[in-house]
Write an enzyme that holds these catalytic residues in place. Sequence first.
Site, short mmCIF file in Angstrom:
data_model
loop_
_atom_site.label_atom_id
_atom_site.label_comp_id
_atom_site.label_asym_id
_atom_site.label_seq_id
_atom_site.Cartn_x
_atom_site.Cartn_y
_atom_site.Cartn_z
N GLU A 45 -2.40 -56.95 37.24
CA GLU A 45 -2.42 -57.26 35.76
C GLU A 45 -2.55 -58.94 35.59
O GLU A 45 -1.61 -59.68 35.99
CB GLU A 45 -0.91 -56.86 35.23
CG GLU A 45 -0.68 -57.18 33.78
CD GLU A 45 0.48 -56.75 33.22
OE1 GLU A 45 1.54 -56.39 34.03
OE2 GLU A 45 0.56 -56.58 32.10
N HIS B 120 -1.38 -51.56 29.07
CA HIS B 120 -0.39 -51.98 28.24
C HIS B 120 -0.62 -51.88 26.81
O HIS B 120 -1.35 -52.75 26.57
CB HIS B 120 0.42 -53.14 28.98
CG HIS B 120 1.31 -52.77 29.96
ND1 HIS B 120 1.67 -54.01 30.95
CD2 HIS B 120 1.77 -51.73 30.34
CE1 HIS B 120 2.42 -53.19 31.82
NE2 HIS B 120 2.57 -52.01 31.70
N GLU C 160 2.25 -67.46 31.57
CA GLU C 160 3.03 -66.90 32.60
C GLU C 160 2.62 -67.17 34.19
O GLU C 160 2.95 -66.89 35.04
CB GLU C 160 3.07 -65.36 32.24
CG GLU C 160 4.03 -65.20 31.18
CD GLU C 160 4.15 -63.67 30.81
OE1 GLU C 160 4.07 -62.77 31.75
OE2 GLU C 160 4.10 -63.30 29.76
N HIS D 232 -1.54 -59.83 26.66
CA HIS D 232 -2.26 -60.86 27.39
C HIS D 232 -3.65 -61.28 26.83
O HIS D 232 -4.29 -62.06 26.85
CB HIS D 232 -1.97 -60.63 28.86
CG HIS D 232 -0.63 -60.56 29.47
ND1 HIS D 232 0.20 -61.65 29.27
CD2 HIS D 232 0.24 -59.50 30.09
CE1 HIS D 232 1.31 -61.38 29.49
NE2 HIS D 232 1.28 -60.09 30.29
N ARG E 289 3.29 -58.82 20.64
CA ARG E 289 3.64 -58.18 21.96
C ARG E 289 4.73 -56.98 21.02
O ARG E 289 6.06 -56.63 21.62
CB ARG E 289 4.87 -58.98 22.77
CG ARG E 289 4.59 -58.37 24.10
CD ARG E 289 5.23 -59.26 25.01
NE ARG E 289 4.43 -58.85 26.29
CZ ARG E 289 4.48 -59.33 27.59
NH1 ARG E 289 5.18 -60.36 27.69
NH2 ARG E 289 3.84 -58.87 28.64
N ASP F 70 -3.33 -55.50 29.70
CA ASP F 70 -2.07 -55.62 28.76
C ASP F 70 -2.95 -56.43 27.65
O ASP F 70 -3.32 -57.34 27.55
CB ASP F 70 -1.05 -56.47 29.34
CG ASP F 70 0.23 -56.42 28.71
OD1 ASP F 70 -0.13 -56.84 27.33
OD2 ASP F 70 1.24 -56.61 28.96
N GLU G 193 4.33 -51.31 26.41
CA GLU G 193 5.11 -52.48 27.03
C GLU G 193 5.23 -53.38 25.72
O GLU G 193 4.45 -54.42 25.91
CB GLU G 193 4.69 -53.03 28.11
CG GLU G 193 5.49 -53.84 29.10
CD GLU G 193 5.00 -54.57 29.77
OE1 GLU G 193 5.09 -54.67 31.18
OE2 GLU G 193 4.02 -55.65 29.61
C1 LER Z 1 4.49 -59.50 32.05
O1 LER Z 1 4.24 -60.31 30.83
C2 LER Z 1 3.92 -58.33 31.93
O2 LER Z 1 3.06 -58.03 31.15
C3 LER Z 1 4.35 -57.26 32.67
O3 LER Z 1 3.65 -56.02 32.56
C4 LER Z 1 4.31 -57.86 34.21
O4 LER Z 1 5.22 -57.60 35.21
MN MN Z 2 2.26 -55.89 30.98
#
Ligand code: LER
Ligand code: MN
Length: 271
Positions: free
Chosen positions: A154, A213, A160, A190, A219, A187, A248
């Site tokens: 990912e 994600h 991060e 991100h 988020r 994700d 997530e």
């Molecule tokens: C962390 O920001 C994340 O998106 C998780 O899925 C990674 O461990």
């Molecule tokens: Mn993630």
Amino acid sequence: MTRCAVTVCLVPEARQGPFVLHGTLEESFQFAAAAGFDGVEIFPPHADDLDGFALRELLKQHGLQLAAMGTGAGWVRRKLSLTDPDPHVRMCARDFIAAIIDFAGGFGVPAIIGSMQGRVPDGVAREEALGWLKVELDQLGPRAHALGVPLLFEPLNRYETNLFNTVDEILAYLPTLRTQNVRLLLDLFHMNIEEPDMAAAIRRAGPLVGHVHFADSNRAAIGFGHTDVGPVVQALKEIGYDGWISAEVRPRPDAAAAMTQTLASYRRWFA
Ligand code: LER
Ligand code: MN
């Protein structure tokens, strides 16, 4: 056909993290099943803390599937990473991830390398850190392959990690590995920070996309932020993505609302 999962966190130290459910497996599975999810993505403290027989029974009882398992607790609890300058720490990180690959592989699902990728340490050349990571991925990728599952990697936003922030960076790196078993976890949270064009990045990743994600710009559940979801979903459909769409996200305003909103968005975009 895609399926929709919700995240279940078993790590008290990750209470503030982007996970919807934080109770026992039993409690969380009850909520997930009652809301109407197809599956759960679990963030465990360590593979040793999981009971495979109990988990199988609980999944069956609630009509849920396991979608994937996170490995980030190795970072959160022990500061392990695959790019630590200390070879012993890298070995511990690899062992931590390997145990989760083995456990999840028994359920036919992949483990996720997100935070455990670590970062390029101060004073270390990027190429050297990428070399350390290659050694580890070339062991973990075949391990997952032997169990018939991919290894999910990912890209994370710049706050991060400084290792892989974008799809193009990881796409350029994967051909340098011997293993061909690494797939991308995209994700959307991100990606909203790092990608100039999320839909175009998804098209470039194409068949290498292994997991999604499903998170909005802030988020929160998709629909609670300002991401333009239409083109993103269109791109996922164009590349023929049929894996998990996993929430997530932060439980805001609360877990129930995050779950209802996720499923409403999922049905709107993927029905
Ligand atoms: C962390 O920001 C994340 O998106 C998780 O899925 C990674 O461990
Ligand atoms: Mn993630």
